[in-house]
Design a protein around this motif. Structure first.
Motif, PDB file in Angstrom:
ATOM      1  N   CYS A 183      18.680  35.508  46.852  1.00  0.00           N
ATOM      2  CA  CYS A 183      18.266  36.529  47.814  1.00  0.00           C
ATOM      3  C   CYS A 183      18.306  37.860  47.072  1.00  0.00           C
ATOM      4  O   CYS A 183      19.369  38.293  46.624  1.00  0.00           O
ATOM      5  CB  CYS A 183      19.172  36.580  49.033  1.00  0.00           C
ATOM      6  N   ALA A 199       8.611  37.034  44.885  1.00  0.00           N
ATOM      7  CA  ALA A 199       8.912  36.066  45.949  1.00  0.00           C
ATOM      8  C   ALA A 199       7.723  35.161  46.222  1.00  0.00           C
ATOM      9  O   ALA A 199       7.898  33.965  46.512  1.00  0.00           O
ATOM     10  CB  ALA A 199       9.325  36.811  47.218  1.00  0.00           C
ATOM     11  N   SER A 206      14.231  34.695  48.193  1.00  0.00           N
ATOM     12  CA  SER A 206      14.149  35.367  49.489  1.00  0.00           C
ATOM     13  C   SER A 206      14.366  36.863  49.271  1.00  0.00           C
ATOM     14  O   SER A 206      14.866  37.287  48.226  1.00  0.00           O
ATOM     15  CB  SER A 206      15.202  34.813  50.458  1.00  0.00           C
ATOM     16  N   ASP A 237       8.941  33.260  56.063  1.00  0.00           N
ATOM     17  CA  ASP A 237      10.121  32.392  55.978  1.00  0.00           C
ATOM     18  C   ASP A 237      11.054  32.801  54.852  1.00  0.00           C
ATOM     19  O   ASP A 237      11.965  32.059  54.484  1.00  0.00           O
ATOM     20  CB  ASP A 237       9.695  30.933  55.797  1.00  0.00           C
ATOM     21  N   ARG A 238      10.881  34.024  54.306  1.00  0.00           N
ATOM     22  CA  ARG A 238      11.677  34.461  53.165  1.00  0.00           C
ATOM     23  C   ARG A 238      12.331  35.824  53.373  1.00  0.00           C
ATOM     24  O   ARG A 238      12.922  36.359  52.446  1.00  0.00           O
ATOM     25  CB  ARG A 238      10.802  34.487  51.929  1.00  0.00           C
ATOM     26  N   ILE A 240      15.331  38.035  55.050  1.00  0.00           N
ATOM     27  CA  ILE A 240      16.669  37.802  55.585  1.00  0.00           C
ATOM     28  C   ILE A 240      17.296  39.133  55.983  1.00  0.00           C
ATOM     29  O   ILE A 240      17.370  40.060  55.171  1.00  0.00           O
ATOM     30  CB  ILE A 240      17.546  37.075  54.545  1.00  0.00           C
ATOM     31  N   ASN A 274      15.865  32.023  58.697  1.00  0.00           N
ATOM     32  CA  ASN A 274      15.752  32.083  57.236  1.00  0.00           C
ATOM     33  C   ASN A 274      17.125  32.112  56.568  1.00  0.00           C
ATOM     34  O   ASN A 274      17.343  31.441  55.550  1.00  0.00           O
ATOM     35  CB  ASN A 274      14.940  33.310  56.819  1.00  0.00           C
ATOM     36  N   PHE A 278      18.763  29.413  54.023  1.00  0.00           N
ATOM     37  CA  PHE A 278      19.200  29.882  52.706  1.00  0.00           C
ATOM     38  C   PHE A 278      20.674  29.557  52.468  1.00  0.00           C
ATOM     39  O   PHE A 278      21.052  29.141  51.363  1.00  0.00           O
ATOM     40  CB  PHE A 278      18.972  31.403  52.621  1.00  0.00           C
TER      41      PHE A 278
END
Length: 281
Positions: A183, A199, A206, A237-238, A240, A274, A278
């Motif tokens: 991340c 990404a 993420s 979907d990435r 956070i 997400n 993760f």
């Protein structure tokens, strides 16, 4: 439900006392930290999470002993998570400048202390993201099957270099370690497009919407606008969410996410799903 990917509890073990290199942060985030002051006692901090319906909170250790003589220890983070129960998820902090000692400390933090990720604020180690001293830790994360949080943005500690957090350096790491779960947070400023490109190229990367007010994603000229466009489409979907408390009030950051034109599905992904995936919750 909501998962807060980045928060620093208002307790002495997590306090900034002794972190003289972060003085400039106190100036840059002064207004936001003032707005967060009602949550400065621990009871108020927990109550804020109860009120917001936050199911999990990530708290992170940091070991900067060789550069700044300061740390938030793995043991303190582990003790805190154990005392507070399953809501809190701890990330280890080790110092890459310590070589194999750092690798062994990471192993101990995960296998013995029960921490569930690694936190690397590379600028605080005076190292670039792709410095070879990082590589044994990246390999260890894959071996331990844990994610790593990597500072990938401007930093305001003027005793170190801004370029240590450039996203192109993360691209090189991901080419060498495609299995690494990363991340990248904060979200790349002033190289936001470059981080989006990294990404988009690497499915294991993420982007942490951390330490920035979400409202700026729809402010023209802020530099953060691409996160809104790509974050609700190809990278939905990435993204956070993390409040970065006390750099910002918990409720305000959540409210600003919900005020963005992203729709219910994307809002749920950013605020919960997400991070759940993760963190493998």
């Amino acid at each position: 439900m909501i998962i807060d990917y980045g928060s620093r509890p208002p307790l002495p073990a997590f306090g900034p006392k002794g972190a003289e290199h972060l003085k400039r942060y106190r100036q840059v985030y002064a207004a936001s930290e003032t707005a967060a002051e009602p949550q400065q006692d621990f009871a108020g901090y927990l109550a804020e999470y109860d009120k917001a319906g936050v199911s999990h909170v990530c708290v992170k250790a940091r070991d900067l002993e060789t550069t700044y003589g300061w740390r938030i220890s793995n043991e303190d983070v582990a003790d805190f998570c154990r005392e507070q129960g399953p809501r809190f998820i701890g990330f280890a902090g080790v110092d890459p400048n310590k070589g194999m000692t750092a690798v062994r400390e990471l192993h101990h933090a995960v296998r013995v202390l029960g921490l569930r990720g690694l936190n690397l604020q590379c600028f605080e180690h005076h190292l670039a993201i792709n410095d070879r001293r990082m590589y044994p830790l990246y390999a260890k994360c894959i071996e331990l099957d844990i994610p790593v949080n990597i500072h990938c943005s401007i930093n305001f500690a003027t005793s170190t270099l801004m370029r240590y957090g450039h996203p192109s350096l993360l691209d090189e790491v991901m080419v060498d370690f495609p299995e690494l779960r990363v991340c990248a947070s904060p979200p790349g400023f002033p190289w936001v497009h470059e981080l989006i490109g990294v990404a988009w190229r690497h499915p294991n990367v993420s982007i942490g919407l951390v330490a920035v007010r979400p409202k700026y994603l729809q402010v023209a000229g802020s530099g953060y606008e691409p996160l809104l466009q790509y974050g609700r489409t190809v990278l939905k979907d990435r993204i956070i969410f993390g409040s970065a408390y006390p750099l910002g009030p918990i409720a305000r950051t959540i409210a600003e996410i919900r005020a963005l034109p992203i729709g219910e599905e994307v809002e749920r992904l950013w605020l919960h799903d997400n991070a759940k995936r993760f963190l493998r919750l």
